[in-house]
Design a protein around this motif. Structure first.
Motif, PDB file in Angstrom:
ATOM      1  N   CYS B  31       0.940  -1.308   0.087  1.00  0.00           N
ATOM      2  CA  CYS B  31      -0.054  -0.060   0.064  1.00  0.00           C
ATOM      3  C   CYS B  31       0.887   1.220   0.069  1.00  0.00           C
ATOM      4  CB  CYS B  31      -1.089   0.057   1.259  1.00  0.00           C
ATOM      5  SG  CYS B  31      -2.025  -1.296   0.969  1.00  0.00           S
ATOM      6  N   GLU B  33       0.391   5.539  -0.068  1.00  0.00           N
ATOM      7  CA  GLU B  33      -0.627   6.608  -0.252  1.00  0.00           C
ATOM      8  C   GLU B  33      -0.203   7.652  -1.374  1.00  0.00           C
ATOM      9  OE1 GLU B  33      -2.162   7.191   4.082  1.00  0.00           O
ATOM     10  OE2 GLU B  33      -2.464   8.984   3.219  1.00  0.00           O
ATOM     11  N   ARG B  96      -8.293   5.591  -3.004  1.00  0.00           N
ATOM     12  CA  ARG B  96      -7.446   4.857  -2.050  1.00  0.00           C
ATOM     13  C   ARG B  96      -7.481   3.463  -2.760  1.00  0.00           C
ATOM     14  NH1 ARG B  96      -6.376   3.182   3.390  1.00  0.00           N
ATOM     15  NH2 ARG B  96      -4.610   1.896   2.765  1.00  0.00           N
ATOM     16  N   ASP B 100      -4.075   3.266  -4.515  1.00  0.00           N
ATOM     17  CA  ASP B 100      -3.247   3.031  -3.706  1.00  0.00           C
ATOM     18  C   ASP B 100      -2.617   1.516  -2.985  1.00  0.00           C
ATOM     19  OD1 ASP B 100      -3.808   6.117  -1.859  1.00  0.00           O
ATOM     20  OD2 ASP B 100      -2.820   6.001  -3.783  1.00  0.00           O
TER      21      ASP B 100
END
Lengths: 574, 133
Positions: B31, B33, B96, B100
Motif C-alpha cells: 500500500c 498513499e 485509495r 493506492d
C-alpha cells in the motif's frame, strides 16, 4: 497538405505589408525563434503548445507574415511572429518574469506566456518584438514608428516588482544566422540602435534586459547559409554573397531571460529528462527529445490518462508521467517489461524521477478486446513507438508454425515462455488505429512513429481509420534512405463495434501496396545495404568478430569451470 | 497492479465468455498513499465497474494494513449528478482503493475456467500458452 490542418504561416493574412509599423498599434508582438533541427516539427509543436495552454489561434493570437514571406519556403525558416491584443497583456496573459517557470504550477486565472511557451521543446527563445523589416534600416525605422520603446519606458507589463526603466541594466546581443561577423562589425550593428538612448548601464552578465538583433539569411536544411559569406578554404569573403541583402532583420527584448537565459534549451531543463541519466535503457528506448515533443503533440496535461500499447522500456510513458499524467502500458515482451535486474527496470526508472510506477500488463495488443472488457473510451492520449522490425520484431501470441502445437506439461506450465509469432507491421498499425478509435475519448490524440523509406507518399501510404483524422505529419530523416514520421491523429467519431472488420479493411488506402512499404523495412534495408560497396567485406568482418566473441566466452566458461572444479576438489581434500 | 487495472482485465481463455471479473489470490500486497485528485476520480467513475471494484477490495483487504476504507454500498457510477455530490471522504476512499493498493505477487483467476494468470513484480501476465489459444 503535409502539415495537416492548422498551419501557422500566413494563416491570418490581413496585414500584407512586411513592415511591422503599419500593423495594428493595439498589438503586442512576439518573435519566436526555433532551433534549426526537426524543422518539420516546429509548426506542429507550436500549435500544440498553444492549444495545451488554452491560447486560441484566431481569437487570442494571430500569426503574422515574416518579412519576405514566401509560402513555399516559409516552413524552412525557424521564425514565427505571433501577435496578441495589447489589452490582453496584464489581463489574460502576462509576460513578466515574476511567475515561477515551473510547468506543474499554474495560475488558473492568468496565463504566463513565457511558462506556456517554455513547454515547446524546439523553441530556442521568445522575443518581445520591437521592430522588423527586410533590412537593418527597415528594422530601425519600424522601431522608431512603433510603440514598443514607449511601452517599455512605462513598464506596466513588466510586473509590479520590475525595476524602473532608468535603472534597468542592458546589453545587445547580435545573432547573425549562417555567417560570422567580426567584433567590429558586431559593434557597428549595435550602434545602429543607439537611438534608443537606453539610460541604464551596460551589463554583460545577467542584465535586466537582453536585447537581441537577428540578421536572417536563407538557410539550407543543415542550418548553413545557402550563400555563405566566407569561402571554405581560406575564409575569404565572397563579395557576391556578402553583398546580398538579408532575408529579414529583427530587434527586440528577450523574454524569460532571467529564468531561462538567452537559449532556453541550453539550460538544465532538457538535461533533467535526459535519457542518459536513466538507469534502465534498452535498444528501443525513444530519445528523450522526441518523447517530449510527442507528449506535446498529444496534448498531455496533468491528470491525463495516457496509454502505450507497445510500452517496451516505458521511456515515452516516463515523459508523459513527468507531465503529470496517469500512465498505462502493455507489451507482449515479458523480458523488457521485467527489466534487467532489481535496480534496472521500469519501476526503478520511474522512482529515479520521483514518480509512482506505471500500470503495466503483459498482453497482446492484437487481441485487445479479448484482454479487456468492453469499456467506455478512457484515454486522453495514446503515444507509442510501435515495433517495426528494425530494432525489435513485433510479435503476437500464437504458435510459430501453423498446426504444430504440442501440449505443455502441467509441471512446466508456470515457467513456460509462450510462443509468439511474427506480427506484420501492417497489422500492427491496423490494430493500433483500431484500439485508438475504440479507447480514446472524443478529441483525444494518437501520436505514433512510423518508419518510411524514400518512396513513401504521405497522402497515400499512411494508415487511416474512419474515426480518426490526421492532424500533423512530421518527417525526420535518419540517414540517406530511411526516415521516420511522427503522426498525430485525433478522434472525431465514435467507435462502432459492428463496423470492426470494415475499419480494419480500410486502414490502407492502396491496400497491400501501402502496407508493403511499411512492412519488411528490415529486409528492404538489408537489400539496400547489400548493394552498397564494401558490404561483403563488412559482413565478413562482423562474422569474424562474432566468432571471436563466442570463442572468448567459451574459453572463459572453461576456465571458470576448471577453477571451481579445483576448489571443490581442494575442499574435498580438507 | 492496481485495482483500477484489475477492473478492466478479463480472461481470454478460448471459449469463455464469462471471464470477468478475475478473482484475486494475493501473495504480496503493498500500500502506498498518494494525494487524491477529486476531479480525476469523478471523471473516471463512469467507466468503472463498481461491483467488480467492491469484490476486488474485499479480496485484497485481508492483506492490507491498515485495512482499506469502506466503499459505499450503493453507488451508481454512471449517475454524474450523484457523483458530484459525493463527499471528499468517499472520493478519498475510492481513490485509495483504485490507486493506492498494489498487488505485487499473486494470481488472477478466471471465474469460468479456473485458469490462473500469474502476477509477478506487479505485472500481470495475460498471455495464453500456445496450446490454449
Amino acid at each position: 497538405m503535409p502539415h495537416g490542418s492548422g498551419s501557422a504561416v500566413g494563416a491570418d493574412d490581413n496585414h500584407a505589408s512586411n513592415n511591422m509599423s503599419s500593423s495594428n498599434a493595439e498589438e503586442y508582438v512576439l518573435l519566436i525563434e526555433f532551433v534549426h533541427k526537426h524543422l518539420d516539427f516546429h509548426n506542429a509543436e507550436l500549435l500544440s503548445t498553444l492549444e495545451l495552454n488554452g491560447i486560441i489561434q484566431g481569437t487570442d493570437c494571430h500569426f503574422r507574415p515574416l518579412p519576405n514571406a514566401n509560402p513555399l519556403s516559409d516552413s524552412t525558416r525557424p521564425f514565427y511572429i505571433l501577435s496578441l491584443p495589447w489589452s490582453s497583456i496584464g489581463c489574460k496573459f502576462s509576460v513578466s518574469d515574476e511567475h515561477d517557470i515551473d510547468e506543474s504550477k499554474g495560475n488558473a486565472k492568468q496565463i504566463n506566456l513565457v511558462s506556456a511557451l517554455a513547454r515547446c521543446t524546439l523553441i530556442r527563445s521568445v522575443v518581445e518584438l520591437w521592430g522588423t523589416g527586410r533590412t537593418m534600416d527597415e528594422c530601425v525605422e519600424s522601431i522608431q514608428n512603433g510603440n514598443a520603446l514607449r511601452r517599455h519606458q512605462e513598464g506596466k507589463h513588466l510586473g509590479s516588482d520590475a525595476k524602473v526603466f532608468k535603472e534597468r541594466s542592458w546589453k545587445i546581443t547580435v545573432h547573425t544566422l549562417g555567417g560570422t561577423y567580426t567584433r567590429e562589425e558586431h559593434s557597428e550593428m549595435r550602434s545602429k540602435f543607439s537611438f534608443l538612448e537606453l539610460p541604464g548601464r551596460v551589463k554583460m552578465r545577467d542584465p535586466d534586459d537582453e536585447y537581441l538583433f537577428v540578421r536572417e539569411v536563407e538557410l539550407d536544411s543543415q542550418g548553413g547559409a545557402v550563400y555563405p559569406r566566407h569561402s571554405g578554404v581560406n575564409r575569404e569573403i565572397i563579395p557576391e554573397h556578402d553583398a546580398r541583402p538579408s532575408l529579414a532583420c529583427y530587434f527586440g527584448r528577450i523574454l524569460g531571460n532571467s529564468k531561462l537565459g538567452r537559449n532556453w534549451r541550453g539550460s538544465n531543463r532538457l538535461e533533467q529528462y535526459s535519457l542518459k541519466k536513466r538507469a534502465y535503457l534498452g535498444p528501443t528506448s525513444m530519445d528523450s527529445e522526441l518523447s517530449l515533443i510527442m507528449t506535446n503533440l498529444a496534448l498531455i496535461r496533468k491528470g491525463s490518462m495516457v496509454f502505450d500499447p507497445f510500452v517496451g522500456t516505458a521511456s515515452i510513458l516516463l515523459t508523459a508521467a513527468l507531465r503529470g499524467a496517469y500512465v498505462f502500458g502493455t507489451d507482449i515482451d515479458l523480458r523488457v517489461l521485467r527489466g534487467r535486474s532489481e535496480d534496472e527496470n521500469i519501476a526503478s526508472n520511474f522512482k529515479q524521477y520521483g514518480l509512482r510506477p506505471p500500470e503495466l500488463v503483459r498482453c497482446d495488443n492484437a487481441i485487445y478486446h479479448r484482454h479487456f472488457r468492453d469499456h467506455l473510451p478512457m484515454f486522453d492520449a495514446i503515444v507509442t513507438d510501435p515495433p517495426y522490425g528494425i530494432r525489435a520484431g513485433a510479435k503476437k501470441s500464437g504458435a510459430r508454425k501453423e498446426g504444430e502445437v504440442r501440449p505443455i506439461l502441467d509441471e512446466h506450465r508456470y515457467d513456460h515462455v509462450a510462443q509468439t509469432r511474427p506480427y506484420a507491421v501492417s497489422d500492427v498499425m491496423a490494430d493500433l488505429l483500431n484500439v485508438a478509435a475504440m479507447t480514446l475519448k472524443m478529441g483525444g490524440r494518437l501520436v505514433y512513429v512510423i518508419p518510411s523509406m524514400l518512396d513513401f507518399d504521405e497522402e497515400q501510404d499512411l494508415p487511416r481509420h474512419d474515426c480518426l483524422r490526421i492532424v500533423y505529419v512530421c518527417f525526420q530523416p535518419l540517414g540517406t534512405e530511411l526516415g521516420r514520421r511522427t503522426v498525430t491523429m485525433e478522434k472525431i467519431k465514435e467507435y462502432d463495434e459492428s463496423k470492426r472488420s470494415l475499419y480494419l479493411k480500410d486502414v490502407w488506402l492502396n491496400g497491400s501496396e501501402s502496407a508493403e512499404k511499411v512492412a519488411n523495412i528490415r529486409d528492404r534495408l538489408l537489400e539496400a545495404a547489400k548493394k552498397k560497396p564494401g558490404y561483403e567485406e563488412k559482413a565478413a568482418i562482423r562474422k569474424q568478430k562474432r566468432r571471436a566473441t563466442k570463442e572468448a566466452k567459451k574459453k572463459a566458461k572453461r576456465v571458470a569451470g576448471a577453477q571451481s572444479a579445483n576448489s571443490a576438489s581442494q575442499a574435498g581434500d580438507e | 497492479m492496481r485495482l483500477l487495472t484489475h477492473n478492466f482485465l478479463k480472461s481470454n481463455v478460448r471459449g469463455t465468455e464469462n471471464g470477468y471479473p478475475l478473482t484475486i489470490e494475493a501473495t504480496t500486497v503493498r500500500c502506498e498513499e498518494s494525494p487524491a485528485d477529486r476531479e480525476f476520480v469523478l471523471g473516471l467513475l463512469p467507466k468503472v465497474n463498481y461491483p467488480a471494484l467492491q469484490a476486488a477490495a474485499r479480496q485484497l483487504n485481508p492483506h492490507c494494513d491498515p485495512p482499506l476504507p469502506d466503499l459505499p454500498e450503493d453507488l451508481d457510477p454512471s449517475d454524474a449528478g450523484g457523483n458530484e455530490r459525493l463527499d471528499d471522504a468517499t472520493v478519498g476512499a475510492l481513490h485509495r482503493v483504485l490507486f493506492d493498493v498494489y498487488l505485487v505477487e499473486g494470481w488472477l483467476v478466471c471465474p469460468d475456467t479456473g485458469r490462473k494468470f500469474p502476477v509477478k513484480d506487479g505485472i500481470p501476465n495475460m498471455i495464453l500458452h500456445e496450446d490454449e489459444i
